[in-house]
Design a protein around this motif. Sequence first.
Motif, PDB file in Angstrom:
ATOM      1  N   UNK A 113      40.187  50.396  23.764  1.00 39.08           N
ATOM      2  CA  UNK A 113      39.113  50.315  24.771  1.00 39.08           C
ATOM      3  C   UNK A 113      39.721  49.852  26.094  1.00 39.08           C
ATOM      4  N   UNK A 114      40.173  50.805  26.893  1.00 36.79           N
ATOM      5  CA  UNK A 114      40.833  50.455  28.161  1.00 36.79           C
ATOM      6  C   UNK A 114      40.009  51.006  29.318  1.00 36.79           C
ATOM      7  N   UNK A 115      39.743  50.136  30.303  1.00 34.61           N
ATOM      8  CA  UNK A 115      38.901  50.547  31.427  1.00 34.61           C
ATOM      9  C   UNK A 115      39.538  50.159  32.762  1.00 34.61           C
ATOM     10  N   UNK A 116      39.431  51.076  33.742  1.00 33.45           N
ATOM     11  CA  UNK A 116      39.895  50.792  35.105  1.00 33.45           C
ATOM     12  C   UNK A 116      38.669  50.764  36.014  1.00 33.45           C
ATOM     13  N   UNK A 117      38.482  49.641  36.669  1.00 39.83           N
ATOM     14  CA  UNK A 117      37.265  49.420  37.458  1.00 39.83           C
ATOM     15  C   UNK A 117      37.632  49.265  38.936  1.00 39.83           C
ATOM     16  N   UNK A 118      36.771  49.761  39.823  1.00 42.39           N
ATOM     17  CA  UNK A 118      37.033  49.609  41.265  1.00 42.39           C
ATOM     18  C   UNK A 118      36.957  48.133  41.661  1.00 42.39           C
ATOM     19  N   UNK A 119      37.907  47.703  42.500  1.00 42.94           N
ATOM     20  CA  UNK A 119      37.917  46.317  42.947  1.00 42.94           C
ATOM     21  C   UNK A 119      39.339  45.828  43.150  1.00 42.94           C
ATOM     22  N   UNK A 120      39.491  44.511  43.268  1.00 42.21           N
ATOM     23  CA  UNK A 120      40.816  43.922  43.449  1.00 42.21           C
ATOM     24  C   UNK A 120      41.038  43.441  44.876  1.00 42.21           C
ATOM     25  N   UNK A 121      42.122  42.705  45.072  1.00 41.31           N
ATOM     26  CA  UNK A 121      42.423  42.116  46.381  1.00 41.31           C
ATOM     27  C   UNK A 121      43.817  42.487  46.867  1.00 41.31           C
ATOM     28  N   UNK A 122      44.016  42.349  48.161  1.00 47.93           N
ATOM     29  CA  UNK A 122      45.352  42.497  48.744  1.00 47.93           C
ATOM     30  C   UNK A 122      46.119  41.199  48.515  1.00 47.93           C
ATOM     31  N   UNK A 123      47.426  41.195  48.837  1.00 50.04           N
ATOM     32  CA  UNK A 123      48.249  39.994  48.642  1.00 50.04           C
ATOM     33  C   UNK A 123      47.805  38.828  49.513  1.00 50.04           C
ATOM     34  N   UNK A 150      38.035  39.985  25.203  1.00 48.83           N
ATOM     35  CA  UNK A 150      38.200  40.845  26.386  1.00 48.83           C
ATOM     36  C   UNK A 150      39.274  40.288  27.304  1.00 48.83           C
ATOM     37  N   UNK A 151      40.158  41.174  27.761  1.00 46.52           N
ATOM     38  CA  UNK A 151      41.225  40.786  28.704  1.00 46.52           C
ATOM     39  C   UNK A 151      40.891  41.365  30.071  1.00 46.52           C
ATOM     40  N   UNK A 152      40.688  40.482  31.055  1.00 46.92           N
ATOM     41  CA  UNK A 152      40.325  40.938  32.404  1.00 46.92           C
ATOM     42  C   UNK A 152      41.459  40.624  33.373  1.00 46.92           C
ATOM     43  N   UNK A 153      41.945  41.661  34.050  1.00 49.19           N
ATOM     44  CA  UNK A 153      43.025  41.483  35.015  1.00 49.19           C
ATOM     45  C   UNK A 153      42.645  42.161  36.316  1.00 49.19           C
ATOM     46  N   UNK A 154      42.726  41.401  37.413  1.00 47.92           N
ATOM     47  CA  UNK A 154      42.418  41.987  38.718  1.00 47.92           C
ATOM     48  C   UNK A 154      43.666  41.917  39.593  1.00 47.92           C
ATOM     49  N   UNK A 155      43.800  42.884  40.504  1.00 48.71           N
ATOM     50  CA  UNK A 155      44.962  42.931  41.393  1.00 48.71           C
ATOM     51  C   UNK A 155      44.997  41.672  42.275  1.00 48.71           C
ATOM     52  N   UNK A 156      46.140  41.006  42.304  1.00 47.41           N
ATOM     53  CA  UNK A 156      46.360  39.773  43.070  1.00 47.41           C
ATOM     54  C   UNK A 156      45.345  38.668  42.773  1.00 47.41           C
ATOM     55  N   UNK A 157      44.928  38.578  41.505  1.00 44.00           N
ATOM     56  CA  UNK A 157      43.980  37.509  41.165  1.00 44.00           C
ATOM     57  C   UNK A 157      44.572  36.101  41.272  1.00 44.00           C
ATOM     58  N   UNK A 158      45.918  35.890  41.203  1.00 38.81           N
ATOM     59  CA  UNK A 158      46.398  34.525  41.448  1.00 38.81           C
ATOM     60  C   UNK A 158      46.087  34.054  42.871  1.00 38.81           C
ATOM     61  N   UNK A 159      45.835  35.013  43.787  1.00 39.25           N
ATOM     62  CA  UNK A 159      45.464  34.635  45.162  1.00 39.25           C
ATOM     63  C   UNK A 159      43.949  34.512  45.286  1.00 39.25           C
TER      64      UNK A 159
END
Length: 525
Positions: A113-123, A150-159
Amino acid sequence: MGVYRVGIDVGGTHTDAVLLDEKNTVIAETKSPTTEDVATGIYHAMHKIISDANVPRDQIHYAMLGTTHCTNAIVERKRLNHIAVVRIGAPATLAVKPLIGVPEDLREALGKHVYLVRGGHEFDGREITALDTHYLFQIAREVKGKVDSIAITSVFSPVSQDHEHRASEIFREVLGDEVAISLSSEIGSVGLLERENATILNAAVVNVAKTAAEGFIQALENEGIKARVFFGQNDGTLMSVDYAVKYPIFTVACGPTNSLRGASYLSQLSDAIVVDVGGTTSDAGVLVNSFPRESSLAVEIGGARTNFRMPDLISIGLGGGTIVRIRDNGEFTIGPDSVGYRLPEKGLIFGGDTLTTTDVAVALGKVELGDPEKVAHLDKKVMQQVYGRMVEMVEEAIDKMKTSAAPVPVILVGGGSVLLPDSLKGASRVIRPEHSGVANAIGSAIAQVSGQIEKIYVLDEIGREQALESAKSQAKQEAIKAGADPGSLVIVDIEDVPLAYLPGNATRIRVKAAGELGRMPVASI
């Protein structure tokens, strides 16, 4: 009145237990087979050391558990949660799919069950695109009843953690509290694919960790012990049970870390290479100033590249229960699978039907164990070749861990270390300290307690110096709450990430403090 502590390390094959007094002297030790339900093995080991030592139960104030269950589950692809993988990063990250570069069998187990969702942040924390909450609700409804983690990962989420937190709220709303949710910003560092893999693995071993925790607590209750319970984590310090079940990935290297700490304590060496030979794997690590050398690179776990706080280790599929397969033409394979805790029933020397590395060592007269007659029929020449390859595997691991060609001391610990010879290529000397079979349980018992704080500070209001002092002081308070002695606290880790997208010159500060266990148990807060 004495203050005693129990240290237990659950391996794939054996559950080791030690009882230490306040001077960290070993009062009792034992090795008992790990059982399928975990709890029984822990209970047997604990009952044995407590009976042997004959110590009043009310004087046992602390109980520490180190477990390799999560690692073994990943390596063997068994007992994993049914997970959904959600990456918030479309359209920016569509070129590289989740679980890329992960071995196919692990991808099959975790990538249903793999999903790509619109969203995320710049650096710099700016939004790449708005979070597609509508699609997240749709995903949550779709996976309901099919997944339990569930494993949720967003682009540049440490920022910026905003999108991961919002996604988490949506899944909670639709799926309730029963489903475990792992957020990458709380697990890994910057580097999308490695952080995502770490989060996926964390989500996959939640149930394994829960079973281990419940088994440990139940075993203590059965013995009538009211001790404070801690879990060993990768950096050699302890964490609370609740934390361990939320972040089980932080326990994956605690077995080898405990072994490294225990090896250092037992051998009185602060700098050496340690090889810990268990029933399923052998782990090689490096001691620097009595603590494991930390990895500055991505670390592979079960073939998946990850990037969270880990000791620098090499884990090879070679242990006391590793299965050896010999073909008719004399060719052979060693592992990576193992009979694990079932060695006493599966191994040939015990009347079983599976050829293991232990059988090979007994057939060659290297180890006295079981019934040697049962392996007398094996072809000695082939056995020599298999044994030679086993030793080579360990020597290659030692070689990879060295920073120069110069020989270094090698400390052998773990129950399976009896399989190895007294001299190894690349070792200036091979040391087998007393109690080395339970070095991991000793490492878990002598571990320090840590406390961690993570906060965003506005530097225009408070100033960097004051912000750091405030974070340090709070981290120390957390460690004291967890049971650390205030006089022994040291700051072991500081991370300071400027947040350019927030007004007022903001920065995110993470501080970790660690100290010895306090003399008297602190009431749970």
